[in-house]
Design an enzyme around this catalytic site. Structure first.
Site, short mmCIF file in Angstrom:
data_model
loop_
_atom_site.label_atom_id
_atom_site.label_comp_id
_atom_site.label_asym_id
_atom_site.label_seq_id
_atom_site.Cartn_x
_atom_site.Cartn_y
_atom_site.Cartn_z
N SER A 137 -0.57 3.23 8.73
CA SER A 137 -0.51 2.11 7.79
C SER A 137 0.85 2.15 7.09
O SER A 137 1.21 3.15 6.49
CB SER A 137 -1.66 2.27 6.78
OG SER A 137 -1.59 1.27 5.79
N LYS A 163 -0.17 -0.80 11.34
CA LYS A 163 -0.73 -1.76 10.38
C LYS A 163 0.30 -2.00 9.29
O LYS A 163 0.86 -1.05 8.74
CB LYS A 163 -2.02 -1.18 9.81
CG LYS A 163 -2.53 -1.79 8.52
CD LYS A 163 -3.93 -1.27 8.20
CE LYS A 163 -4.10 -0.97 6.73
NZ LYS A 163 -5.47 -0.49 6.41
N LYS A 165 1.10 -3.59 5.58
CA LYS A 165 0.56 -4.13 4.34
C LYS A 165 1.28 -5.45 4.07
O LYS A 165 2.51 -5.53 4.19
CB LYS A 165 0.81 -3.15 3.20
CG LYS A 165 -0.01 -1.88 3.30
CD LYS A 165 -1.49 -2.17 3.09
CE LYS A 165 -2.28 -0.88 2.86
NZ LYS A 165 -3.73 -1.16 2.69
N ASP A 191 -2.92 -5.90 6.62
CA ASP A 191 -3.92 -5.65 5.57
C ASP A 191 -3.42 -6.25 4.26
O ASP A 191 -2.37 -5.85 3.75
CB ASP A 191 -4.14 -4.13 5.42
CG ASP A 191 -5.25 -3.79 4.43
OD1 ASP A 191 -5.88 -4.72 3.88
OD2 ASP A 191 -5.48 -2.58 4.22
N GLU A 219 -6.89 -7.90 7.88
CA GLU A 219 -7.84 -7.13 7.07
C GLU A 219 -7.89 -7.65 5.63
O GLU A 219 -6.85 -7.77 4.98
CB GLU A 219 -7.40 -5.66 7.11
CG GLU A 219 -8.28 -4.69 6.34
CD GLU A 219 -7.77 -3.24 6.46
OE1 GLU A 219 -6.90 -2.97 7.32
OE2 GLU A 219 -8.24 -2.39 5.69
N ASP A 244 -12.68 -4.82 4.65
CA ASP A 244 -12.58 -3.46 4.12
C ASP A 244 -13.31 -3.45 2.76
O ASP A 244 -14.49 -3.09 2.68
CB ASP A 244 -11.08 -3.08 3.99
CG ASP A 244 -10.82 -1.75 3.29
OD1 ASP A 244 -11.75 -1.12 2.80
OD2 ASP A 244 -9.63 -1.33 3.22
N LYS A 268 -15.05 3.07 5.67
CA LYS A 268 -14.54 4.19 4.87
C LYS A 268 -15.75 4.84 4.20
O LYS A 268 -16.45 4.18 3.42
CB LYS A 268 -13.59 3.69 3.77
CG LYS A 268 -12.25 3.15 4.26
CD LYS A 268 -11.44 2.61 3.08
CE LYS A 268 -10.09 2.08 3.56
NZ LYS A 268 -9.40 1.30 2.50
N GLY A 296 -8.51 4.68 5.88
CA GLY A 296 -8.03 5.86 5.16
C GLY A 296 -7.62 5.48 3.76
O GLY A 296 -7.43 4.30 3.44
O1 OSB Z 1 -6.73 -0.76 2.24
O2 OSB Z 1 -6.72 0.57 3.86
C1 OSB Z 1 -6.44 0.33 2.69
C2 OSB Z 1 -4.46 3.25 1.19
C3 OSB Z 1 -4.96 3.25 -0.10
C4 OSB Z 1 -5.87 2.30 -0.47
C5 OSB Z 1 -6.31 1.35 0.45
C6 OSB Z 1 -5.85 1.36 1.75
C7 OSB Z 1 -4.88 2.31 2.11
C8 OSB Z 1 -4.25 2.36 3.42
C9 OSB Z 1 -3.71 3.72 3.84
O3 OSB Z 1 -4.04 1.41 4.12
C10 OSB Z 1 -4.37 4.27 5.05
C11 OSB Z 1 -4.05 5.74 5.22
O4 OSB Z 1 -4.73 6.58 4.60
O5 OSB Z 1 -3.13 6.04 5.97
MG MG Z 2 -7.62 -1.98 3.74
#
Ligand code: OSB
Ligand code: MG
Length: 376
Positions: A137, A163, A165, A191, A219, A244, A268, A296
């Site tokens: 991510s 992925k 953001k 995401d 996402e 999510d 999760k 994650g």
């Molecule tokens: O939305 O998936 C998410 C990290 C913190 C809070 C929310 C998210 C995330 C990530 C990181 O996208 C995923 C990772 O742990 O590598």
């Molecule tokens: Mg997410």
């Protein structure tokens, strides 16, 4: 004769800087203030990591709140009870919400239970694979050049999918840049962490404009509670919608799927109250032929081990947000850092419980507070 009981529940706060800041639509994480829970039973200990952030900006939960919930409400209900992870959710059910806090306790108890029984968490949850494909991510970068460099590096590291953001104003252009950099064959997804507004036509249009880039999924574009907004968008886009934040448990998953709010689910364990509920969501999605993947929350090796156990279940068809320890930390809290191989796979721990050795000396050195659950 009754079996072992939960004799001691320790709460430990550690502070760890991330190797680089992680920016999302809801804010930037530069370090993690993490709640770890350690349970002791009959000479065996188990560990759980709370995925809550310092502030309630991903969801309503936050680290200090989870700490208090464990110490004041959840922990006292479990202290002295039989060491049985299956009993945790039913025992804690009178207290609403606080799923991340509940999940932390359930994981620690399951870890202790399985270490005692010499059984791995992956096996206990129904895992069928010894390694799983993993992705990465990518936080919102400072510049598009940075973005191109970062995705190129991650491709070279072997990750099976990338992925990005996104947030309003940082969506179509960066996706186009990443797609141009990576070419058509790399699996790319985005995401939004609930940042898009249903009442803003420009933001709606930007989401639809992502359709030509061949994304694997979009996402959580809209807020957690706005499930119908996702139904609406799913009908207007070719790209699959994945939820999510909106997925709180098995029941909300069933509702979201029957409404057509998503066709892919990010699971999760922390967000849904524990890995047993997470496995139940997995089973429901398998029944309905809905692909799932393991999300994650920038976990240390403790949370990562639990994520890998979950991701070893057969329905986790898509690569998870499960990256190498070095992507997050200068030094992890387990003795063997997690790595990704050249095929973009990560090994699922197969030792008892979480299957990781806790680096207690390092944990001590980054501990900011220690607390315990006391009987009521
Ligand atoms: O939305 O998936 C998410 C990290 C913190 C809070 C929310 C998210 C995330 C990530 C990181 O996208 C995923 C990772 O742990 O590598
Ligand atoms: Mg997410």
């Amino acid at each position: 004769m009754s079996g072992p009981t939960i004799e001691h529940i320790e709460l430990r706060r550690i502070s760890l800087p991330l190797v680089r800041p992680f920016q999302t639509s809801f804010g930037t994480w530069t370090e993690r203030d993490i709640l770890l829970v350690r349970v002791v039973s009959d000479g065996v200990e188990g560990w759980g990591e709370c995925v809550a952030g310092t502030t309630p900006t991903y969801s309503s939960e936050y680290t200090d709140g989870a700490h208090r919930a464990v110490r004041e409400f959840l922990g006292p209900l479990l202290l002295g009870r039989p060491l049985a992870a299956a009993a945790v959710a039913p025992t804690l059910a009178p207290f609403k919400g606080h799923r991340m806090a509940k999940a932390t306790l359930e994981t620690a108890i399951l870890d202790a239970e399985l270490r005692g029984a010499g059984r791995s968490m992956a096996a206990a949850l129904g895992g069928t694979r010894t390694s799983v494909p993993v992705g990465v991510s990518v936080g919102i970068p400072d510049t598009l050049d940075d973005l191109r460099r970062i995705v190129e590096d991650h491709r070279a590291e072997g990750y099976r999918r990338i992925k990005l953001k996104i947030k309003p104003g940082f969506d179509v252009t960066p996706v186009a840049a990443a797609r141009e950099q990576l070419g058509p064959d790399v699996t790319l997804q985005v995401d939004a962490n609930a940042a898009y507004r249903v009442d803003d036509p420009d933001q709606q249009q930007a989401l639809e404009d992502l359709d030509p880039f061949g994304l694997a999924l979009v996402e959580q574009p809209f807020p957690e509670e706005q499930v119908l907004a996702h139904v609406d968008l799913a009908a207007r886009m070719r790209t699959p919608i994945c939820l999510d934040e909106s997925i709180l448990d098995r029941a909300t998953t069933a509702d979201a799927l029957s409404l057509g709010a998503c066709s892919i689910v990010n699971i999760k364990a922390g967000r849904v109250g524990g890995c047993l509920e997470a496995a139940a969501i997995h089973d429901l999605c398998v029944e309905q032929d809905v692909p799932v993947w393991c999300g994650g929350m920038l976990e240390t090796g403790i949370g990562r081990a639990a994520n890998l156990a979950l991701a070893s279940l057969p329905g986790f068809k898509l690569p998870g947000d499960i990256s190498a320890s070095a992507r997050y930390w200068h030094r992890d809290v387990v003795t063997e850092p997690f790595t990704v191989d050249e095929h973009g796979r990560m090994a699922v721990p197969d030792g008892p419980g979480l299957g990781v050795d806790i680096d207690i000396d390092f944990i001590e050195s980054v501990t900011t507070a220690v607390d315990e659950v006391t009987p009521r």
